[in-house]
Design an enzyme around this catalytic site. Structure first.
Site, mmCIF file in Angstrom:
data_model
loop_
_atom_site.group_PDB
_atom_site.id
_atom_site.type_symbol
_atom_site.label_atom_id
_atom_site.label_comp_id
_atom_site.label_asym_id
_atom_site.label_seq_id
_atom_site.Cartn_x
_atom_site.Cartn_y
_atom_site.Cartn_z
ATOM 1 N N ASN A 8 -4.577 15.527 0.103
ATOM 2 C CA ASN A 8 -4.008 15.848 1.321
ATOM 3 C C ASN A 8 -4.556 16.954 2.044
ATOM 4 O OD1 ASN A 8 -1.507 14.008 1.403
ATOM 5 N ND2 ASN A 8 -1.957 14.520 -0.612
ATOM 6 N N THR A 17 9.784 0.789 1.341
ATOM 7 C CA THR A 17 8.833 1.868 1.056
ATOM 8 C C THR A 17 7.692 1.494 1.568
ATOM 9 O OG1 THR A 17 7.714 3.102 -0.723
ATOM 10 C CG2 THR A 17 8.053 0.787 -1.109
ATOM 11 N N GLU A 25 -1.216 9.419 -5.238
ATOM 12 C CA GLU A 25 -2.315 10.408 -4.877
ATOM 13 C C GLU A 25 -2.717 11.553 -6.136
ATOM 14 O OE1 GLU A 25 -2.389 10.337 0.028
ATOM 15 O OE2 GLU A 25 -1.481 11.909 -1.055
ATOM 16 N N LYS A 47 0.899 -1.159 0.021
ATOM 17 C CA LYS A 47 0.065 0.047 -0.048
ATOM 18 C C LYS A 47 0.822 1.286 -0.010
ATOM 19 C CE LYS A 47 -0.947 2.496 2.970
ATOM 20 N NZ LYS A 47 -0.733 4.006 3.186
#
Length: 438
Positions: A433, A212, A291, A201
């Site tokens: 965000n 990561t 994102e 993820k």
């Protein structure tokens, strides 16, 4: 058994036109290695740090080595404020046996009051419900930094989570560990009679400096902890460490490699290659999944004095907000590429011969001999190239294609080279965000 090529895999992905198509592809790749079980459940909780009574959803996912005799290796974030689960895993990863790992999303458990004790208490409850000793269970968390884990709600959900365990598929866990991810990520490669399967993820706060995000690799190959650790260390540099979404290294990053040791070990080199393919695929999936990402940027630097120097130049380009925003807008503002290279060289004391430097965008020469190569025709060609490489920055649930915006840079000052992957910077990234905790 020969593994289907990455090109074949990507072609199958490119043919996906819906979430159902994509998940059907993933399910064919999700068969668990021998000796593993996996499951996932959801719960609701109210963060004690927030006013009001709004409930949030949290997923709990569990990967279990069914006979409790597994071994593990891991790499972890270098962030100076690591989450409690990172500290717990560092402490337990070299234990004589590992029974499995519990993962929660929504709450990262970073610098929260009593966070380490909370993680230990939850693994004690897990051991009581699922068997083994508390210290045989690893724990990973991802989500909002600063919030405390909802320990009572997690404890109450553990019996249901254990009942959800099955030996067929990693797919439920791959979906369960997601936060702002657009889509689940699964890769699987055979290694002799064994299998290497990974789930991951990650969508934002992505600039790893070890492995990561959260990545969990499972294998049934009968290898020792030392062999697993050596193999993992050999592959992370050019896979997970070669990607960036936004230049922020998380407090919770970890990559855990688990082995049930239930199948004969392949030749060590064959295992490393299988592990490399899994990690490389997951790393690139994460960038495409970033994102608000609407372009994946691939930067290839050659002719540097060292590999490390080439990596530095490549990261300077892929992390430049001005380069990112230009590519998002399908605007071939190539001056920003040269500026980012000069910025990195000047601030790191690296000699850079502009007359020797050459840059290509989409295969088109745009800079050489110390001068830009710009024309109206080239401007039109490059704009069209960028537009063809784009996809929707909105959450669709599946990757629309596997194309990249290719930037090739030849410094002509040595033999060092590196290749990295990153994402553009879109309005959707800002929105995601800005509203992350909403």
């Amino acid at each position: 058994m020969k593994y289907e090529s990455l090109t074949y895999y990507n072609n199958r992905m490119a043919a996906c036109k819906s979430i159902v198509d994509y998940e059907d592809v993933l399910k064919t790749r999700s068969a668990l290695p021998r000796g593993f079980r996996a499951g996932s459940v959801a719960l609701t909780f109210h963060p004690r740090e927030l006013p009001g009574d709004k409930l949030y959803r949290m997923n709990l996912s569990l990967i279990e080595l069914s006979d409790g005799k597994g071994v593990a290796a891991g790499v972890f974030t270098r962030n100076a404020f690591p989450g409690a689960p990172v500290l717990l895993c560092r402490e337990r990863i070299n234990g004589p046996s590992i029974r499995g790992i519990l993962i929660n999303n929504k709450v990262a458990n970073v610098c929260a009051p009593g966070g380490f004790d909370d993680a230990c208490r939850i693994t004690e409850s897990l051991a009581a419900a699922g068997g083994g000793k508390s210290e045989e269970w690893l724990y990973a968390s991802t989500g909002v930094i600063g919030w405390k884990l909802p320990v009572p709600e997690i404890d109450a959900s553990l019996p249901t989570l254990i009942k959800s365990l099955q030996t067929e598929s990693a797919f439920p866990a791959a979906k369960g560990i997601m936060t702002t991810d657009r889509f689940p990520k699964v890769r699987s490669v055979p290694a002799g009679e064994a299998t290497v399967l990974g789930i991951a993820k990650g969508a934002g706060m992505i600039e790893p400096n070890m492995a990561t995000m959260l990545a969990f690799i499972m294998t049934d190959a009968d290898l020792s902890r030392e062999e697993l650790s050596r193999a993992l260390g050999a592959v992370v540099e050019d896979s997970f460490n070669a990607v960036s979404v936004d230049g922020d290294q998380s407090t919770s990053d970890m990559c855990i490699l688990l082995s049930s040791r239930r199948s004969p070990a392949p030749a060590y080199g064959d295992f490393v290659e299988a592990l490399r393919q899994v990690c490389d695929g997951l790393a690139r999936d994460i960038v495409r999944n970033g994102e608000g990402t609407s372009h994946v940027i691939e930067v290839a630097v050659s002719g540097a004095r060292s590999r490390e120097e080439a990596r530095g130049f490549a990261k300077a380009v892929v992390n430049s907000p001005l380069v990112k925003t230009a590519i998002y807008g399908n605007d071939p503002n190539i001056g920003r590429l040269v500026s980012s290279l000069g910025d990195y060289a000047g601030n790191n004391g690296i000699p850079l011969d502009g007359k020797a430097l050459s840059i290509r965008l989409g295969g088109e020469l745009i800079f050489s001999g110390g001068e830009f190569r710009i024309s109206p025709e080239l401007e039109t060609t490059l704009s069209s190239y960028l537009e063809k490489k784009s996809f929707s920055p909105e959450l669709k649930g599946y990757p629309e294609h596997d194309e990249t915006v290719l930037i090739e840079i030849d410094l002509q000052s040595g033999t060092g080279s590196s290749r990295v992957w990153g994402s553009d910077l879109s309005y959707e990234y800002i929105r995601e965000n800005a509203e992350y905790r909403s």
